[in-house]
Scaffold this motif. Sequence first.
Motif, PDB file in Angstrom:
ATOM      1  N   UNK A 197     -18.629 -40.400  19.861  1.00 58.04           N
ATOM      2  CA  UNK A 197     -19.785 -39.681  19.329  1.00 58.04           C
ATOM      3  C   UNK A 197     -20.492 -38.900  20.424  1.00 58.04           C
TER       4      UNK A 197
ATOM      5  N   UNK B 115     -20.654 -34.641  22.048  1.00 59.01           N
ATOM      6  CA  UNK B 115     -20.147 -33.272  22.065  1.00 59.01           C
ATOM      7  C   UNK B 115     -19.457 -33.050  23.396  1.00 59.01           C
TER       8      UNK B 115
ATOM      9  N   UNK C 186     -16.548 -38.378  13.399  1.00 56.16           N
ATOM     10  CA  UNK C 186     -17.696 -39.263  13.548  1.00 56.16           C
ATOM     11  C   UNK C 186     -17.861 -40.105  12.301  1.00 56.16           C
TER      12      UNK C 186
ATOM     13  N   UNK D 204     -20.011 -42.157  11.549  1.00 52.57           N
ATOM     14  CA  UNK D 204     -21.381 -42.307  11.061  1.00 52.57           C
ATOM     15  C   UNK D 204     -21.779 -41.190  10.112  1.00 52.57           C
ATOM     16  N   UNK D 205     -21.141 -40.036  10.227  1.00 45.96           N
ATOM     17  CA  UNK D 205     -21.371 -38.980   9.250  1.00 45.96           C
ATOM     18  C   UNK D 205     -21.238 -39.549   7.836  1.00 45.96           C
TER      19      UNK D 205
ATOM     20  N   UNK E 206     -24.055 -42.060   7.028  1.00 41.93           N
ATOM     21  CA  UNK E 206     -25.315 -41.350   6.803  1.00 41.93           C
ATOM     22  C   UNK E 206     -25.321 -40.713   5.422  1.00 41.93           C
ATOM     23  N   UNK E 207     -24.225 -40.059   5.076  1.00 44.15           N
ATOM     24  CA  UNK E 207     -24.137 -39.396   3.776  1.00 44.15           C
ATOM     25  C   UNK E 207     -24.281 -40.418   2.655  1.00 44.15           C
TER      26      UNK E 207
ATOM     27  N   UNK F 112     -24.116 -33.256   6.804  1.00 41.43           N
ATOM     28  CA  UNK F 112     -23.184 -33.433   7.923  1.00 41.43           C
ATOM     29  C   UNK F 112     -23.800 -32.913   9.217  1.00 41.43           C
TER      30      UNK F 112
ATOM     31  N   UNK G 276     -26.454 -35.136  10.883  1.00 40.71           N
ATOM     32  CA  UNK G 276     -25.857 -36.202  11.691  1.00 40.71           C
ATOM     33  C   UNK G 276     -25.554 -35.695  13.099  1.00 40.71           C
ATOM     34  N   UNK G 277     -25.057 -34.482  13.182  1.00 41.65           N
ATOM     35  CA  UNK G 277     -24.788 -33.883  14.498  1.00 41.65           C
ATOM     36  C   UNK G 277     -26.082 -33.683  15.277  1.00 41.65           C
TER      37      UNK G 277
ATOM     38  N   UNK H  67     -28.806 -35.360  15.142  1.00 38.30           N
ATOM     39  CA  UNK H  67     -29.254 -36.649  15.679  1.00 38.30           C
ATOM     40  C   UNK H  67     -28.492 -36.985  16.951  1.00 38.30           C
ATOM     41  N   UNK H  68     -27.182 -36.793  16.895  1.00 37.89           N
ATOM     42  CA  UNK H  68     -26.333 -37.120  18.047  1.00 37.89           C
ATOM     43  C   UNK H  68     -26.771 -36.332  19.281  1.00 37.89           C
TER      44      UNK H  68
ATOM     45  N   UNK I  46     -25.233 -27.638  19.465  1.00 30.17           N
ATOM     46  CA  UNK I  46     -24.529 -28.081  18.260  1.00 30.17           C
ATOM     47  C   UNK I  46     -23.505 -27.056  17.777  1.00 30.17           C
TER      48      UNK I  46
END
Lengths: 214, 214
Positions: free
Chosen positions: A180, A182, A195, A197-198, A201-202, B14, B17-18, B20-21, B43
Motif C-alpha cells: 500500500x 505509491x 490494494x 483495502x479498496x 472500504x467500498x 476507489x 482510498x488512494x 487516504x493512503x 495520486x
Amino acid sequence: MAVKSEHIPKATIARLATYIQVLSEFKREGTDVVSSERLAEACSVNSSQIRKDLAYFGEFGVRGVGYYVQDLITSIKRSLGIDRAWNCALVGVGNLGRALLRHREFTRKGFIIRGAFDCDPYKIGEMVEGMEIVCSRQLPAKVKELGLEIGIITTPPERAQRAANYLVGAGIKGIINFAPARVAVPKHIHLEYVDFFHYFYAAAFHIRFDEQAD
Amino acid sequence: MAVKSEHIPKATIARLATYIQVLSEFKREGTDVVSSERLAEACSVNSSQIRKDLAYFGEFGVRGVGYYVQDLITSIKRSLGIDRAWNCALVGVGNLGRALLRHREFTRKGFIIRGAFDCDPYKIGEMVEGMEIVCSRQLPAKVKELGLEIGIITTPPERAQRAANYLVGAGIKGIINFAPARVAVPKHIHLEYVDFFHYFYAAAFHIRFDEQAD
DNA sequence: GAAATTCCGTTACAAAATTCACAAACCAAG
DNA sequence: CTTGGTTTGTGAATTTTGTAACGGAATTTC
Ligand SMILES: NC(=O)c1ccc[n+]([C@@H]2O[C@H](COP(=O)([O-])OP(=O)(O)OC[C@H]3O[C@@H](n4cnc5c(N)ncnc54)[C@H](O)[C@@H]3O)[C@@H](O)[C@H]2O)c1
Ligand SMILES: NC(=O)c1ccc[n+]([C@@H]2O[C@H](COP(=O)([O-])OP(=O)(O)OC[C@H]3O[C@@H](n4cnc5c(N)ncnc54)[C@H](O)[C@@H]3O)[C@@H](O)[C@H]2O)c1
C-alpha cells in the motif's frame, strides 16, 4: 489479434477478465454456445456492453447463433495478450509472497513466477515451492537469464519504492504492486496497484449507505 | 457525515482510498497542509477531480490555504464509514486466508477478523494468530455472538457459493470474495469481487499494446 | 426454399464522469 | 483596513462510457 480502435477503456479490460471467468465456467458445465444475452446475465452487465467490448478487438460471434464458448475464450485471451506465458519475478517473500508462490493458478493462467527475491539474509537460500529465494541484488542477472517481464512487489510499503527501482533497473516491463504505497517509475513501465483495502472500504461505505437509505 | 448527493461514482470511492493512503504518507513526513494540486500530483489524478470527489461529502478545505492533512484523513474516513471498527468473518483458512489472518494491518485499519471458519476437520481447532479455527456450521451462532458484519471468502472457487450461502444465512451484511467465481446473493447484501488476475491481465495487455505502438 | 426467428455488429443516442474556468473565501503583509 | 496572491467549491463545457435501436447474417421451421 490486432486492435481495431485506438483507445480501449480500462473498464473494458476489467470486464474481459470477468467474461473469461464466466465463460470458463460455462465450458466446464458443457455449454458450447452462448448468446451475449445469457453471458451478460451471468456477468451482471448489459448485453450491448459485451458486444461492444468484444467489437474493440474483432468479430467473434455468429449472427443468429451466438458465441462459441471455447473460441471466444481463445479470442479474448489473444486480445488481452494472455495467449502466451509471462515470466514473473516476486520481490518480498513474506506472508503474502508465500501465498502467491504456493498458488498453482498463476502457472495455470500463464503467469509463471520464475524468480523469488528477498533481502533478508535469513531467507536467502530457503526453498519455497521448489524455488530458491535469491538476493534482490541478483535481480538484473536473473531478469536477463530467465527473461522476466513482470515484477510482483510484496515487500512492506516502505520498501516498495526500492523494490520498484531494482525491478526497473533490471529491465522489467511491468510491475504489480501489492504494497500500500505509491511508487514512481519511468512512464514506459506499466504499473498496477493492488490494494485490498479498496474493497473493504467500498464494502463498508455501501453497507452503511444502504442502511441509511432505509 | 451526511452525503450531499444521491449517487456517488464507484470510481470516487476507489480514489478516496488512494487519497487516504497518500495523505497518511504526507502525515508521516510531517506535512500539515496540502493543496489539491499537490495531492493530485501524488495520486496521479487531476486536481479538480479531488475537489469534486470531496464535494460529494462536504467542504473540508480552506480557500487560499488547502486541506489540513489530519482533518482531511478524518473526514474521508468518516465519509467512507471507516471511522469505526468492522467485525469480519474469514471463511476458508488456506494459503491466502492465513496470509490475511496474519496481516496486522486489517486490525489497524479497523477491519477486525474475529472469526476464522473452515470445513476441513483436520483444520478445525487449530490456532492461527491467536484465533481458533471453527467449523463453518457455527457461523450463524458466531455472527450473532460476535456481531460479525463482513464476510471474507477465501475458499476454493467451487466452494465459494456455499460459503456465501452460509454467510448470508448467518445474517452477514457484506461479502468480499477472493475466490475466482461469481456467486449469487440477495440484493441487499453488498458483494465485492477481488480477482488478482484482473491486474495481471491488465498488465499483460498494456505491456503488449505499448510494445506494438513502437 | 420461403418465412420466421434469433442474435451479432454498428450506429445513434443518452448518461455519466472528468476537466475547465472562475467567483468567492481566506491569509499575510503593509 | 485594504491589497495581492492563493486555493477552494461549483456550474458549465467537454470527454468518455454505457445503452438502445436496428439492419443484416445465420439458422430453424414449415
Ligand atoms: N499479508 C497480507 O495478507 C497482505 C494483504 C494486503 C496487503 N499486503 C501487503 O503486502 C506486503 C507484504 O505483506 P506481508 O504480510 O507478506 O509482509 P511480510 O513482512 O511478511 O513480508 C515482507 C517481505 O519483504 C521482504 N523485503 C523487505 N524489503 C525488501 C527489499 N527491499 N527487497 C526484497 N525483499 C524485501 C522482507 O524480508 C519480508 O520477507 C505489505 O506491503 C503488505 O502491506 C499484505
Ligand atoms: N493463494 C493465493 O495466493 C491466491 C491468490 C488469488 C486468489 N486465490 C483464491 O483464494 C482462494 C483460496 O486460495 P488458497 O490458496 O488459500 O486455497 P487453499 O486450498 O489453500 O485453501 C482453501 C481453504 O478453504 C477451505 N474450505 C473449502 N471449502 C470450504 C467451505 N465450504 N467452508 C469453509 N472452508 C472451506 C479448505 O479447507 C481450505 O482450508 C481460492 O479460491 C483461490 O483461487 C488465492
